[in-house]
Scaffold this motif. Structure first.
Motif, PDB file in Angstrom:
ATOM      1  N   VAL A  19      61.837  89.041  96.993  1.00  0.00           N
ATOM      2  CA  VAL A  19      60.846  88.361  96.158  1.00  0.00           C
ATOM      3  C   VAL A  19      61.122  86.864  96.048  1.00  0.00           C
ATOM      4  O   VAL A  19      60.198  86.057  96.049  1.00  0.00           O
ATOM      5  CB  VAL A  19      60.825  88.992  94.738  1.00  0.00           C
ATOM      6  CG1 VAL A  19      59.932  88.224  93.793  1.00  0.00           C
ATOM      7  CG2 VAL A  19      60.416  90.448  94.823  1.00  0.00           C
ATOM      8  N   THR A  70      57.039  84.765  88.291  1.00  0.00           N
ATOM      9  CA  THR A  70      57.269  85.417  89.578  1.00  0.00           C
ATOM     10  C   THR A  70      57.896  86.795  89.387  1.00  0.00           C
ATOM     11  O   THR A  70      57.507  87.765  90.045  1.00  0.00           O
ATOM     12  CB  THR A  70      58.176  84.540  90.467  1.00  0.00           C
ATOM     13  OG1 THR A  70      57.537  83.270  90.663  1.00  0.00           O
ATOM     14  CG2 THR A  70      58.442  85.194  91.814  1.00  0.00           C
ATOM     15  N   ALA A  84      55.254  89.211  87.973  1.00  0.00           N
ATOM     16  CA  ALA A  84      54.315  89.617  89.027  1.00  0.00           C
ATOM     17  C   ALA A  84      54.948  90.629  89.968  1.00  0.00           C
ATOM     18  O   ALA A  84      54.309  91.605  90.365  1.00  0.00           O
ATOM     19  CB  ALA A  84      53.845  88.388  89.798  1.00  0.00           C
ATOM     20  N   ALA A  85      56.203  90.428  90.329  1.00  0.00           N
ATOM     21  CA  ALA A  85      56.889  91.352  91.239  1.00  0.00           C
ATOM     22  C   ALA A  85      57.083  92.720  90.592  1.00  0.00           C
ATOM     23  O   ALA A  85      56.965  93.744  91.260  1.00  0.00           O
ATOM     24  CB  ALA A  85      58.243  90.773  91.649  1.00  0.00           C
ATOM     25  N   ASP A 116      53.632  94.454  90.506  1.00  0.00           N
ATOM     26  CA  ASP A 116      52.991  94.620  91.812  1.00  0.00           C
ATOM     27  C   ASP A 116      53.104  96.057  92.297  1.00  0.00           C
ATOM     28  O   ASP A 116      54.046  96.740  92.172  1.00  0.00           O
ATOM     29  CB  ASP A 116      53.632  93.684  92.821  1.00  0.00           C
ATOM     30  CG  ASP A 116      52.883  93.658  94.130  1.00  0.00           C
ATOM     31  OD1 ASP A 116      51.706  94.055  94.162  1.00  0.00           O
ATOM     32  OD2 ASP A 116      53.477  93.230  95.125  1.00  0.00           O
TER      33      ASP A 116
END
Length: 105
Positions: free
Chosen positions: A89, A98, A101-102, A105
């Motif tokens: 990532v 970030t 979001a990871a 996801d």
């Protein structure tokens, strides 16, 4: 948003690996950001709401490199490296957005 939370509550645990090195200040910063997000303190919705559970493992690259020199060669200039469910990532630095979001996801 209630339907979204219910759907995420049953989600499987996410596996997070931070490849690190002893004495690495960037590694410490990345671990702090990841733990804050995983624990919900950096999130907008409060602790754990609507997020799958997270298992965080910090792995020492130099130690792992003794058994896997190819891994050491691949990641040596990228440390720290963040992986979520086996997917790379980020490296060097990461922000809370970030990480969130990871994990979603």
């Amino acid at each position: 948003m209630r339907w979204w939370r219910r759907a995420r509550e049953g989600a499987p645990q996410r596996s997070v690996v931070i490849w690190s090195r002893a004495g690495c200040h960037l590694c410490e910063q990345m671990e702090s950001v990841v733990r804050d997000v995983a624990e919900g303190s950096a999130g907008r919705r409060g602790p754990g709401r609507g997020r799958p559970p997270v298992a965080i493992e910090v792995r020492d690259l130099d130690e792992a490199g003794r058994e896997d020199p190819a891994l050491l060669a691949e990641l040596t200039t990228l440390v720290p490296v963040l992986e979520v469910d086996g997917r790379r990532v980020a490296h060097w630095q990461v922000d809370a957005q970030t990480v969130r979001a990871a994990l979603l996801d």
